[in-house]
Motif scaffolding. Sequence first.
Motif, PDB file in Angstrom:
ATOM      1  N   VAL A 239      39.828 -28.356  36.328  1.00  0.00           N
ATOM      2  CA  VAL A 239      39.562 -27.995  37.715  1.00  0.00           C
ATOM      3  C   VAL A 239      38.978 -29.164  38.492  1.00  0.00           C
ATOM      4  O   VAL A 239      38.479 -28.995  39.589  1.00  0.00           O
ATOM      5  CB  VAL A 239      38.577 -26.800  37.763  1.00  0.00           C
ATOM      6  CG1 VAL A 239      39.211 -25.591  37.138  1.00  0.00           C
ATOM      7  CG2 VAL A 239      37.260 -27.144  37.088  1.00  0.00           C
ATOM      8  N   GLU A 240      39.027 -30.346  37.905  1.00  0.00           N
ATOM      9  CA  GLU A 240      38.363 -31.462  38.568  1.00  0.00           C
ATOM     10  C   GLU A 240      39.187 -32.042  39.693  1.00  0.00           C
ATOM     11  O   GLU A 240      38.663 -32.572  40.657  1.00  0.00           O
ATOM     12  CB  GLU A 240      38.063 -32.571  37.553  1.00  0.00           C
ATOM     13  CG  GLU A 240      37.146 -32.135  36.422  1.00  0.00           C
ATOM     14  CD  GLU A 240      35.773 -31.747  36.926  1.00  0.00           C
ATOM     15  OE1 GLU A 240      35.389 -32.238  37.994  1.00  0.00           O
ATOM     16  OE2 GLU A 240      35.100 -30.948  36.279  1.00  0.00           O
TER      17      GLU A 240
ATOM     18  N   THR B  64      27.660 -23.309  36.427  1.00  0.00           N
ATOM     19  CA  THR B  64      28.170 -22.231  37.282  1.00  0.00           C
ATOM     20  C   THR B  64      28.048 -22.599  38.750  1.00  0.00           C
ATOM     21  O   THR B  64      28.933 -22.274  39.556  1.00  0.00           O
ATOM     22  CB  THR B  64      27.418 -20.922  37.003  1.00  0.00           C
ATOM     23  OG1 THR B  64      26.005 -21.136  37.133  1.00  0.00           O
ATOM     24  CG2 THR B  64      27.725 -20.406  35.614  1.00  0.00           C
TER      25      THR B  64
ATOM     26  N   GLU C 238      28.228 -25.649  39.958  1.00  0.00           N
ATOM     27  CA  GLU C 238      29.291 -26.616  40.223  1.00  0.00           C
ATOM     28  C   GLU C 238      30.630 -25.917  40.409  1.00  0.00           C
ATOM     29  O   GLU C 238      31.421 -26.273  41.293  1.00  0.00           O
ATOM     30  CB  GLU C 238      29.377 -27.614  39.069  1.00  0.00           C
ATOM     31  CG  GLU C 238      28.207 -28.569  38.976  1.00  0.00           C
ATOM     32  CD  GLU C 238      28.290 -29.447  37.746  1.00  0.00           C
ATOM     33  OE1 GLU C 238      29.050 -29.089  36.820  1.00  0.00           O
ATOM     34  OE2 GLU C 238      27.600 -30.477  37.695  1.00  0.00           O
ATOM     35  N   ALA C 239      30.898 -24.919  39.580  1.00  0.00           N
ATOM     36  CA  ALA C 239      32.171 -24.205  39.681  1.00  0.00           C
ATOM     37  C   ALA C 239      32.298 -23.474  41.015  1.00  0.00           C
ATOM     38  O   ALA C 239      33.356 -23.503  41.654  1.00  0.00           O
ATOM     39  CB  ALA C 239      32.307 -23.213  38.521  1.00  0.00           C
TER      40      ALA C 239
ATOM     41  N   ARG D  15      33.015 -25.976  43.777  1.00  0.00           N
ATOM     42  CA  ARG D  15      34.428 -26.353  43.798  1.00  0.00           C
ATOM     43  C   ARG D  15      35.278 -25.219  44.360  1.00  0.00           C
ATOM     44  O   ARG D  15      36.269 -25.459  45.063  1.00  0.00           O
ATOM     45  CB  ARG D  15      34.895 -26.713  42.379  1.00  0.00           C
ATOM     46  CG  ARG D  15      34.324 -28.011  41.859  1.00  0.00           C
ATOM     47  CD  ARG D  15      35.121 -28.524  40.669  1.00  0.00           C
ATOM     48  NE  ARG D  15      35.117 -27.599  39.561  1.00  0.00           N
ATOM     49  CZ  ARG D  15      34.204 -27.600  38.587  1.00  0.00           C
ATOM     50  NH1 ARG D  15      33.204 -28.466  38.619  1.00  0.00           N
ATOM     51  NH2 ARG D  15      34.285 -26.736  37.594  1.00  0.00           N
ATOM     52  N   HIS D  16      34.893 -23.997  44.048  1.00  0.00           N
ATOM     53  CA  HIS D  16      35.601 -22.840  44.586  1.00  0.00           C
ATOM     54  C   HIS D  16      35.534 -22.832  46.109  1.00  0.00           C
ATOM     55  O   HIS D  16      36.545 -22.618  46.798  1.00  0.00           O
ATOM     56  CB  HIS D  16      34.985 -21.558  44.012  1.00  0.00           C
ATOM     57  CG  HIS D  16      35.598 -20.301  44.531  1.00  0.00           C
ATOM     58  ND1 HIS D  16      35.245 -19.743  45.741  1.00  0.00           N
ATOM     59  CD2 HIS D  16      36.545 -19.475  44.006  1.00  0.00           C
ATOM     60  CE1 HIS D  16      35.948 -18.635  45.936  1.00  0.00           C
ATOM     61  NE2 HIS D  16      36.740 -18.458  44.909  1.00  0.00           N
TER      62      HIS D  16
ATOM     63  N   ALA E 236      38.555 -22.683  39.311  1.00  0.00           N
ATOM     64  CA  ALA E 236      37.098 -22.676  39.471  1.00  0.00           C
ATOM     65  C   ALA E 236      36.519 -21.314  39.084  1.00  0.00           C
ATOM     66  O   ALA E 236      35.442 -21.232  38.486  1.00  0.00           O
ATOM     67  CB  ALA E 236      36.733 -23.017  40.912  1.00  0.00           C
ATOM     68  N   ARG E 237      37.235 -20.248  39.403  1.00  0.00           N
ATOM     69  CA  ARG E 237      36.777 -18.920  39.004  1.00  0.00           C
ATOM     70  C   ARG E 237      36.770 -18.780  37.484  1.00  0.00           C
ATOM     71  O   ARG E 237      35.846 -18.195  36.903  1.00  0.00           O
ATOM     72  CB  ARG E 237      37.670 -17.850  39.632  1.00  0.00           C
ATOM     73  CG  ARG E 237      37.547 -17.773  41.142  1.00  0.00           C
ATOM     74  CD  ARG E 237      38.501 -16.732  41.730  1.00  0.00           C
ATOM     75  NE  ARG E 237      38.392 -16.704  43.180  1.00  0.00           N
ATOM     76  CZ  ARG E 237      39.105 -15.896  43.971  1.00  0.00           C
ATOM     77  NH1 ARG E 237      39.984 -15.053  43.431  1.00  0.00           N
ATOM     78  NH2 ARG E 237      38.945 -15.926  45.285  1.00  0.00           N
TER      79      ARG E 237
ATOM     80  N   THR F   2      36.401 -21.223  35.349  1.00  0.00           N
ATOM     81  CA  THR F   2      35.297 -22.036  34.836  1.00  0.00           C
ATOM     82  C   THR F   2      33.966 -21.321  35.005  1.00  0.00           C
ATOM     83  O   THR F   2      33.124 -21.320  34.104  1.00  0.00           O
ATOM     84  CB  THR F   2      35.262 -23.394  35.557  1.00  0.00           C
ATOM     85  OG1 THR F   2      36.508 -24.058  35.372  1.00  0.00           O
ATOM     86  CG2 THR F   2      34.148 -24.270  35.020  1.00  0.00           C
ATOM     87  N   PHE F   3      33.765 -20.698  36.162  1.00  0.00           N
ATOM     88  CA  PHE F   3      32.527 -19.957  36.378  1.00  0.00           C
ATOM     89  C   PHE F   3      32.385 -18.838  35.351  1.00  0.00           C
ATOM     90  O   PHE F   3      31.323 -18.674  34.736  1.00  0.00           O
ATOM     91  CB  PHE F   3      32.520 -19.366  37.789  1.00  0.00           C
ATOM     92  CG  PHE F   3      31.373 -18.422  38.029  1.00  0.00           C
ATOM     93  CD1 PHE F   3      30.127 -18.895  38.401  1.00  0.00           C
ATOM     94  CD2 PHE F   3      31.540 -17.045  37.864  1.00  0.00           C
ATOM     95  CE1 PHE F   3      29.065 -18.023  38.603  1.00  0.00           C
ATOM     96  CE2 PHE F   3      30.489 -16.166  38.073  1.00  0.00           C
ATOM     97  CZ  PHE F   3      29.244 -16.658  38.430  1.00  0.00           C
TER      98      PHE F   3
ATOM     99  N   HIS G  35      31.448 -20.186  31.817  1.00  0.00           N
ATOM    100  CA  HIS G  35      30.050 -20.602  31.633  1.00  0.00           C
ATOM    101  C   HIS G  35      29.099 -19.416  31.765  1.00  0.00           C
ATOM    102  O   HIS G  35      28.058 -19.389  31.099  1.00  0.00           O
ATOM    103  CB  HIS G  35      29.692 -21.673  32.655  1.00  0.00           C
ATOM    104  CG  HIS G  35      30.332 -23.002  32.386  1.00  0.00           C
ATOM    105  ND1 HIS G  35      30.076 -23.744  31.259  1.00  0.00           N
ATOM    106  CD2 HIS G  35      31.251 -23.720  33.105  1.00  0.00           C
ATOM    107  CE1 HIS G  35      30.794 -24.860  31.290  1.00  0.00           C
ATOM    108  NE2 HIS G  35      31.499 -24.864  32.390  1.00  0.00           N
TER     109      HIS G  35
END
Length: 427
Positions: free
Chosen positions: A176-177, A365, A367-368, A371-372, A413-414, A416-417, A420
């Motif tokens: 997701v970067e 979380t 950071e994710a 990004r979202h 991003a979702r 990734t959140f 974590h």
Amino acid sequence: MGRSRDVVVGSGHGTREPAQPAGTGTAGGTATDPATGTATNAPTRTATSAPTGTAAEVLGGYLHERAAEFLRGLRAHAQGAGAGGGGGGAGGSGAADPARAAASVDVLRSAARRLNGALLTYRPLLDPAWADNLRTELSWLAGVVAREYAYAARLERLLGALHRLASGGGAGREGVETGARPAGSSAPPPSGVGRQTTGGGGRGGAATGGGRGGAATHERGALPVGAARAGALLERQLTLSRTRAHSAALQALGSSRFHAVADAVALLASEAPFRPGGESADQPAGAVLPPLADQARRQLTEAVAALPLSRAGAPYNADGLSRSLATEARQDAVWDHVRVLLRLHRYAQEVLGPSAEPEPRLRPTGEALERHREAAAAAAAAASAAATPRIAPATAYALGVLHADQRLEVEAARFTFGHHWMEGGPL
């Protein structure tokens, strides 16, 4: 100029929060993450004894420090912008320094969000009318000053994504970067974007070679045809929005409302008005502050429980592509509300200082969700540009691919959140 109800909800900003000085963050000289402003917990940090002193001393000291940071940000911004008389006595008669102005906005917004969060979480201890009014004014000022930088960061992100898509697809995407470039990065613009346009630069039916022919070609051939015009259209729209935001910021910094906010924060730097006749602020901080901070924790936990984490159980699941734009916006708002509550919870823990329990998942979380927010705002900008009347089909196609690319970033991003958050167990 509309008022934002809470500065931590502020519109998409590409700026970053600066590191907090030792002793003012969560514990033991913790720093603030440069990407999202999320407090970075030291590995050795453990919950210690309850906060020492009264609630008024602990909360008042935190508010004093944040108010001083806010005033320093205002002064630096006025000097960097070359504006005279702003920032509580800053004499900005010299030439403008854009880099200094942008850095000062980071400091200003960071302090404003922390002030706002503390005023909201610990409102029962404070004069409610004063706290509510100051929160409203802080939201307005920080929002209007930072908006121009948000448009600049959004444009940079979209042009970088266009360049990546037009030059061969997602070979550079890693998890997701991709696309979440920090403000100030040196991503090259797409070929021909911004300066070289063919025909109407994204406006016309008289586009050379990019009209009906571009829409009929294969995907890999159609996107480069319209990418330059799509970039030019985005640049024109977002640059206009940034110019308007800059003018609004200059007007705000010269208004009587701005000076009233600066005066109120200057008073807060020396004295915090607590609730009249209340005895809670004079009680030990360990008995008064943790229960209020726990309310912010419960609100966050309840909001996360309502998220559709099961649908976000796989990266790039394209769930967002099956909805209308209105549905996308509603779903994005739910996730953004969680981002707000996560910040409120983090700021409530900062007030407790070393006595706060360690929560290492707040950083990833946060950071994710940042990004979202950035990807959702960029996707909305691409969709808005695609709705421009009389654009060539190839231009609309490129903007559609760009929108889909950013929606995939939203879904990633979702994921990734959720990963974590579940990994950390109960909050």
